[in-house]
Design a protein around this motif. Structure first.
Motif, PDB file in Angstrom:
ATOM      1  N   GLY A 184     -12.821  12.899 -17.805  1.00 52.21           N
ATOM      2  CA  GLY A 184     -10.917  14.353 -18.014  1.00 52.21           C
ATOM      3  C   GLY A 184     -10.912  15.545 -17.492  1.00 52.21           C
ATOM      4  N   LEU A 185     -10.098  15.001 -16.308  1.00 52.70           N
ATOM      5  CA  LEU A 185      -9.926  15.931 -15.734  1.00 52.70           C
ATOM      6  C   LEU A 185      -8.226  15.304 -15.720  1.00 52.70           C
ATOM      7  CD1 LEU A 185     -11.450  14.058 -12.073  1.00 52.70           C
ATOM      8  CD2 LEU A 185     -11.771  15.861 -12.943  1.00 52.70           C
TER       9      LEU A 185
ATOM     10  N   GLU B 257     -11.717   5.947  -2.322  1.00 54.26           N
ATOM     11  CA  GLU B 257     -10.474   6.040  -1.660  1.00 54.26           C
ATOM     12  C   GLU B 257      -9.645   6.851  -1.426  1.00 54.26           C
ATOM     13  OE1 GLU B 257     -11.288   5.256  -5.017  1.00 54.26           O
ATOM     14  OE2 GLU B 257      -9.425   4.063  -5.474  1.00 54.26           O
ATOM     15  N   LEU B 258      -9.711   8.485  -2.169  1.00 56.40           N
ATOM     16  CA  LEU B 258      -9.269   9.375  -1.723  1.00 56.40           C
ATOM     17  C   LEU B 258     -10.155  10.482  -0.827  1.00 56.40           C
ATOM     18  CD1 LEU B 258      -7.792   9.595  -5.337  1.00 56.40           C
ATOM     19  CD2 LEU B 258      -6.427   8.933  -3.208  1.00 56.40           C
ATOM     20  N   THR B 259      -8.555  11.793  -0.578  1.00 59.58           N
ATOM     21  CA  THR B 259      -9.536  12.245   0.514  1.00 59.58           C
ATOM     22  C   THR B 259      -8.796  14.203  -0.249  1.00 59.58           C
ATOM     23  OG1 THR B 259      -9.692  11.367   2.160  1.00 59.58           O
ATOM     24  CG2 THR B 259      -9.974  13.828   2.971  1.00 59.58           C
ATOM     25  N   ALA B 260      -9.884  14.883  -0.563  1.00 58.45           N
ATOM     26  CA  ALA B 260      -9.158  16.429  -1.029  1.00 58.45           C
ATOM     27  C   ALA B 260      -9.093  16.935   0.333  1.00 58.45           C
ATOM     28  CB  ALA B 260     -10.719  16.824  -1.727  1.00 58.45           C
ATOM     29  N   THR B 261      -7.638  17.233  -0.162  1.00 57.98           N
ATOM     30  CA  THR B 261      -7.124  18.918   0.942  1.00 57.98           C
ATOM     31  C   THR B 261      -6.691  20.177   0.248  1.00 57.98           C
ATOM     32  OG1 THR B 261      -4.943  17.676   0.535  1.00 57.98           O
ATOM     33  CG2 THR B 261      -5.807  16.711   2.419  1.00 57.98           C
ATOM     34  N   ALA B 262      -6.238  20.393   1.008  1.00 57.17           N
ATOM     35  CA  ALA B 262      -5.930  22.073   0.795  1.00 57.17           C
ATOM     36  C   ALA B 262      -5.120  21.952  -0.509  1.00 57.17           C
ATOM     37  CB  ALA B 262      -5.121  23.002   1.849  1.00 57.17           C
ATOM     38  N   ALA B 263      -5.317  22.931  -1.342  1.00 57.27           N
ATOM     39  CA  ALA B 263      -4.511  22.921  -2.965  1.00 57.27           C
ATOM     40  C   ALA B 263      -4.561  24.779  -3.396  1.00 57.27           C
ATOM     41  CB  ALA B 263      -4.843  21.589  -4.402  1.00 57.27           C
ATOM     42  N   PRO B 264      -3.648  24.735  -4.018  1.00 52.03           N
ATOM     43  CA  PRO B 264      -3.876  25.864  -4.776  1.00 52.03           C
ATOM     44  C   PRO B 264      -4.853  26.405  -5.148  1.00 52.03           C
ATOM     45  CG  PRO B 264      -1.577  25.306  -5.139  1.00 52.03           C
ATOM     46  CD  PRO B 264      -2.252  24.262  -4.775  1.00 52.03           C
ATOM     47  N   ILE B 265      -4.948  27.513  -5.489  1.00 44.30           N
ATOM     48  CA  ILE B 265      -6.534  27.964  -5.805  1.00 44.30           C
ATOM     49  C   ILE B 265      -6.371  27.299  -7.809  1.00 44.30           C
ATOM     50  CG2 ILE B 265      -8.003  30.235  -7.100  1.00 44.30           C
ATOM     51  CD1 ILE B 265      -7.170  31.816  -4.161  1.00 44.30           C
ATOM     52  N   GLY B 266      -6.986  26.754  -8.115  1.00 39.90           N
ATOM     53  CA  GLY B 266      -7.659  26.621  -9.417  1.00 39.90           C
ATOM     54  C   GLY B 266      -7.007  24.786  -9.416  1.00 39.90           C
ATOM     55  N   PHE B 267      -6.895  24.661  -8.474  1.00 40.34           N
ATOM     56  CA  PHE B 267      -6.542  22.919  -8.263  1.00 40.34           C
ATOM     57  C   PHE B 267      -6.834  22.414  -7.106  1.00 40.34           C
ATOM     58  CE2 PHE B 267      -2.757  25.813 -10.230  1.00 40.34           C
ATOM     59  CZ  PHE B 267      -2.803  24.792 -11.317  1.00 40.34           C
ATOM     60  N   THR B 268      -7.213  20.821  -7.272  1.00 39.43           N
ATOM     61  CA  THR B 268      -7.582  20.097  -6.304  1.00 39.43           C
ATOM     62  C   THR B 268      -6.679  18.573  -6.345  1.00 39.43           C
ATOM     63  OG1 THR B 268     -10.013  20.272  -6.843  1.00 39.43           O
ATOM     64  CG2 THR B 268      -9.581  18.296  -5.865  1.00 39.43           C
ATOM     65  N   GLN B 269      -6.782  18.610  -5.101  1.00 37.08           N
ATOM     66  CA  GLN B 269      -5.534  17.227  -3.987  1.00 37.08           C
ATOM     67  C   GLN B 269      -5.940  16.656  -3.681  1.00 37.08           C
ATOM     68  OE1 GLN B 269      -2.249  19.262  -1.842  1.00 37.08           O
ATOM     69  NE2 GLN B 269      -2.527  17.276  -0.851  1.00 37.08           N
TER      70      GLN B 269
ATOM     71  N   ARG C  73       1.013  -1.389  -0.092  1.00 37.50           N
ATOM     72  CA  ARG C  73       0.019  -0.136   0.410  1.00 37.50           C
ATOM     73  C   ARG C  73       1.098   1.175  -0.001  1.00 37.50           C
ATOM     74  NH1 ARG C  73      -5.057  -0.853   0.651  1.00 37.50           N
ATOM     75  NH2 ARG C  73      -6.020   1.326   1.208  1.00 37.50           N
ATOM     76  N   VAL C  74       0.612   2.263  -0.796  1.00 37.68           N
ATOM     77  CA  VAL C  74       0.949   3.548  -1.313  1.00 37.68           C
ATOM     78  C   VAL C  74       1.026   4.275  -1.145  1.00 37.68           C
ATOM     79  CG1 VAL C  74       3.386   4.131  -2.604  1.00 37.68           C
ATOM     80  CG2 VAL C  74       3.245   1.543  -2.360  1.00 37.68           C
ATOM     81  N   ARG C  75       1.363   5.524  -0.490  1.00 40.29           N
ATOM     82  CA  ARG C  75       0.058   6.796  -0.779  1.00 40.29           C
ATOM     83  C   ARG C  75       0.801   7.552  -1.349  1.00 40.29           C
ATOM     84  NH1 ARG C  75      -3.127   9.117   3.259  1.00 40.29           N
ATOM     85  NH2 ARG C  75      -2.899  10.539   3.935  1.00 40.29           N
ATOM     86  N   TYR C  76      -0.274   7.909  -1.845  1.00 36.24           N
ATOM     87  CA  TYR C  76       0.221   8.823  -2.515  1.00 36.24           C
ATOM     88  C   TYR C  76      -0.807  10.288  -2.974  1.00 36.24           C
ATOM     89  CZ  TYR C  76       1.967   5.470  -6.448  1.00 36.24           C
ATOM     90  OH  TYR C  76       3.057   4.586  -6.847  1.00 36.24           O
ATOM     91  N   GLU C  77      -0.260  11.798  -3.565  1.00 37.07           N
ATOM     92  CA  GLU C  77      -0.626  12.538  -3.738  1.00 37.07           C
ATOM     93  C   GLU C  77      -1.477  12.976  -5.022  1.00 37.07           C
ATOM     94  OE1 GLU C  77       0.740  16.464  -1.562  1.00 37.07           O
ATOM     95  OE2 GLU C  77       1.276  16.022  -3.666  1.00 37.07           O
ATOM     96  N   PHE C  78      -2.101  13.168  -5.611  1.00 37.83           N
ATOM     97  CA  PHE C  78      -2.986  14.136  -6.846  1.00 37.83           C
ATOM     98  C   PHE C  78      -3.637  15.071  -7.290  1.00 37.83           C
ATOM     99  CE2 PHE C  78      -3.586   9.453  -6.093  1.00 37.83           C
ATOM    100  CZ  PHE C  78      -3.083   8.953  -7.083  1.00 37.83           C
ATOM    101  N   ILE C  79      -2.635  15.860  -8.084  1.00 39.87           N
ATOM    102  CA  ILE C  79      -3.493  17.346  -7.942  1.00 39.87           C
ATOM    103  C   ILE C  79      -4.047  17.580  -9.820  1.00 39.87           C
ATOM    104  CG2 ILE C  79      -2.598  19.432  -8.424  1.00 39.87           C
ATOM    105  CD1 ILE C  79      -0.112  18.547  -5.876  1.00 39.87           C
ATOM    106  N   VAL C  80      -4.064  18.057  -9.490  1.00 40.94           N
ATOM    107  CA  VAL C  80      -5.766  17.842 -10.953  1.00 40.94           C
ATOM    108  C   VAL C  80      -6.561  19.476 -10.696  1.00 40.94           C
ATOM    109  CG1 VAL C  80      -6.655  15.539 -11.359  1.00 40.94           C
ATOM    110  CG2 VAL C  80      -7.637  17.503  -9.226  1.00 40.94           C
TER     111      VAL C  80
END
Length: 77
Positions: free
Chosen positions: A63-64, A29-41, A8-15
């Motif tokens: 289409g992300l 299975e993913l949790t949204a966290t704080a990201a710069p304006i215009g993006f979702t982490q 099990r590997v922890r990943y961070e995705f920024i879209v």
């Protein structure tokens, strides 16, 4: 090194952009966290390469635009 399905590997995705409720529901299975304006982490653990490829396919099918993906240290350790 090839990971096994039990790894099990922890990943961070920024879209790019804010995700709709429908898009968020596609990644339970993913949790949204704080990201710069215009993006979702999104952060979460992934079990093996096959699950990672399936998750990347979901990003594509919705289409992300995946801007960044990286492994991050597990918060449990």
């Amino acid at each position: 090194m090839t990971r096994t399905p039990h790894d099990r590997v922890r990943y961070e995705f920024i879209v790019r952009g804010a995700l709709s409720e429908r898009a968020m529901a596609a990644f339970p299975e993913l949790t949204a966290t704080a990201a710069p304006i215009g993006f979702t982490q999104l952060t979460g653990t992934v079990s093996g390469d096959q699950e990672l490829r399936a998750m990347l396919a979901r990003f594509d099918a919705l289409g992300l635009t995946l801007v960044e993906m990286r492994q991050v240290p597990d918060s449990d350790g």
